[in-house]
Design a protein around this motif. Sequence first.
Motif, PDB file in Angstrom:
ATOM      1  N   GLU A 247       0.900  -1.333  -0.021  1.00 53.01           N
ATOM      2  CA  GLU A 247      -0.160   0.085  -0.140  1.00 53.01           C
ATOM      3  C   GLU A 247       0.820   1.377   0.085  1.00 53.01           C
ATOM      4  OE1 GLU A 247      -4.072  -1.060   2.479  1.00 53.01           O
ATOM      5  OE2 GLU A 247      -2.361  -0.771   3.568  1.00 53.01           O
ATOM      6  N   GLU A 395      -5.649  -2.534   0.871  1.00 57.69           N
ATOM      7  CA  GLU A 395      -5.785  -3.986   1.151  1.00 57.69           C
ATOM      8  C   GLU A 395      -7.338  -4.254   1.243  1.00 57.69           C
ATOM      9  OE1 GLU A 395      -3.452  -6.310   0.725  1.00 57.69           O
ATOM     10  OE2 GLU A 395      -1.409  -4.980   0.987  1.00 57.69           O
ATOM     11  N   HIS A 398      -9.650  -5.588  -1.732  1.00 58.24           N
ATOM     12  CA  HIS A 398      -9.343  -7.162  -2.366  1.00 58.24           C
ATOM     13  C   HIS A 398     -10.581  -7.929  -2.338  1.00 58.24           C
ATOM     14  CE1 HIS A 398      -7.422 -10.856  -2.756  1.00 58.24           C
ATOM     15  NE2 HIS A 398      -6.645 -10.222  -3.516  1.00 58.24           N
ATOM     16  N   ILE A 428      -5.343  -4.213  -5.117  1.00 52.19           N
ATOM     17  CA  ILE A 428      -5.478  -3.025  -3.896  1.00 52.19           C
ATOM     18  C   ILE A 428      -5.324  -1.885  -4.171  1.00 52.19           C
ATOM     19  CG2 ILE A 428      -4.274  -4.922  -2.632  1.00 52.19           C
ATOM     20  CD1 ILE A 428      -1.954  -2.982  -2.629  1.00 52.19           C
ATOM     21  N   SER A 429      -5.525  -1.555  -5.634  1.00 48.13           N
ATOM     22  CA  SER A 429      -5.481  -0.334  -6.247  1.00 48.13           C
ATOM     23  C   SER A 429      -5.994   0.156  -7.279  1.00 48.13           C
ATOM     24  CB  SER A 429      -4.051   0.359  -6.323  1.00 48.13           C
ATOM     25  OG  SER A 429      -3.730  -0.361  -7.354  1.00 48.13           O
TER      26      SER A 429
END
Length: 455
Positions: A247, A395, A398, A428-429
Motif C-alpha cells: 500500500e 488492501e 481486495h 489493492i489499487s
Amino acid sequence: MKVVKFGGSSLADGPHVKQAIAIIREDPKRRIMVVSAPGKRSADDVKVTDLLIAYATAVLHRDDYAAIREEIIHRYFEIAAYFNLPQSDLQFIPQTIVSLAETSFPNADYLMAAFKATGERLTAFLIAALLNHQKIPARFIDPKEAGIVVSDQHGPNNATVLPETYDHLVRLQAFQEVLVVPGFYGYTSTGEIATFSRGGSDITGAIIARGMAAECYENFTDVDAIYAANPAIILNPRPIKEMTYREMRELAYAGFSVFHDEALIPAIAGKIPVIVKNTNAPYHPGTRIIPANDFTPQTTITGVACARDFSALYLHKYLLNKEVGVTLKILKILSAHGISYEHMPSGIDDLTIIMRSAQLTPVRRRQIALDIQAAIQPDSLEWIDDYAIIMVVGEGMHDRIGTTNGVTAALAQANVAIHMINQGASRISIMVGVRANDANRGIAAIYNYFEKEGA
Ligand code: ASP
C-alpha cells in the motif's frame, strides 16, 4: 534492537536535536541512529544539502564560495552552541568543509556526490559528540566502516545498495555504544562516495535495519502519521495507523512522500516493520508499515493519493486493434528516446501512453510525435499535458465488491470526468486518470465517499 532514523527537519536546529536525543535516551533498544543533514528551520530556510549543492556548483564554476561555506559551517556551530559544546572539540567540521574544495574527484558528478554526502557525515559526527557530551556513550560510524557498498551504475548521485553490504553490517553488532551513522550515501567498490537519490537517508536506515535484523525501523519525521489523504487538500484527514508495504509503495508512487519508496525494498526483504513517527510528538503512535500477512484491513481504502507530473500521448486510428505490432513500434520509438512509460490504456481504435513529464523536453515531444506519425500514421495524435493520476489504495478492497463503483459514483457526483481507469492486478489499487484541474475535487469526493460509508 531498533534502528532509528531522524530526517532533516528533526535535526534542523538545537531544540530539534535535543528532542531527538531525548528519544534515543528514552528507549535503550534504540541502538542505531541514522541521521540526515540539517533541514529547514523555517519555511524560507535552505537545507544544508542544498547549501552543499550550491557550494559544489560554485567550486565547479570557479565562483566565489566563501560566504556559502561560512553559512554551512555556521549551521553546525549553531547546533553545537545550543548545547554549549566548545567549537574547539569540533574543528573536524570546518576542516572537512574547507578541504572539500581542495580535493580532486574523478569528475563533476563524483564531486557533487561527495559534497552532498558531507551534510549527513558531519551531522553524524556532531551528534555522536553531543551524545557523549551528555554522557550517552556513542560512536560515529561512517558507511565505509559499516560496509555500505553501493553501485554507481546510474551515476554517483543515484546509487543503489549492493548485496554484500548485508554481510558486512553484522560487524556493527560488536559495538556497545549508540552508533550514529550518516544516511544518504555509501562507497563504490573503487572507494568513491555515491549518494542515493534525494531524501535517501531513509534508504540507509532501512538497509541497516535489514542488515541488523532489527525488531523495527523507526523513521522520525515532522508529521504525526501518514495521512489517508494530503492534508493540503482534505481538512484533518484520517491518520493511517497501519498499512502494508505494498500500500505504501502504491501511495508513494502517486506522491505520498513521507517515506522514500526505495527504502521499502530492504524493509520488505527483511520483513522489518517501519514506524513513521513525529520527533515533535513521539508519544503519538504514528503509522506502522508492515507485511501483508500481519495486516487485517479495517477500512476499504487506506489512502487516496494523486500525482500530477504526467503527460499523455493520445492516438486514434481506425482499426488499430487489427494491426499487428503497433504497440511494439510505439514502444521502440519511446525506447529510442530513452523514455519509460507508466501506463498504456487502450480501446478498440485508440491508445493512450502515459509517462512522467520530467522526461520530456519540447523538442523530444515533437520528435516522438513525428516518429510515431511516420511509423503508424494515426488518424489523430495529441499530447495531453494536464494529466493527473488519482490512486485509490487499500488492501481492504481486495475482498470487497463494488469499490470501483464507489470511486466512479463519487467522481460523477463531483462532476469529474474519468479519462482512464485501471485496477491493478494486485486488486489493492484503482488508478484513475483525470484532468489536473479536476484532481483535488476528485480526491475530496473519493475520500469523503469512503469515510462516510464508514468504510
Ligand atoms: N539530505 C538529503 C536530502 O536532502 C538526504 C535526506 O535528507 O534524506 O535529500
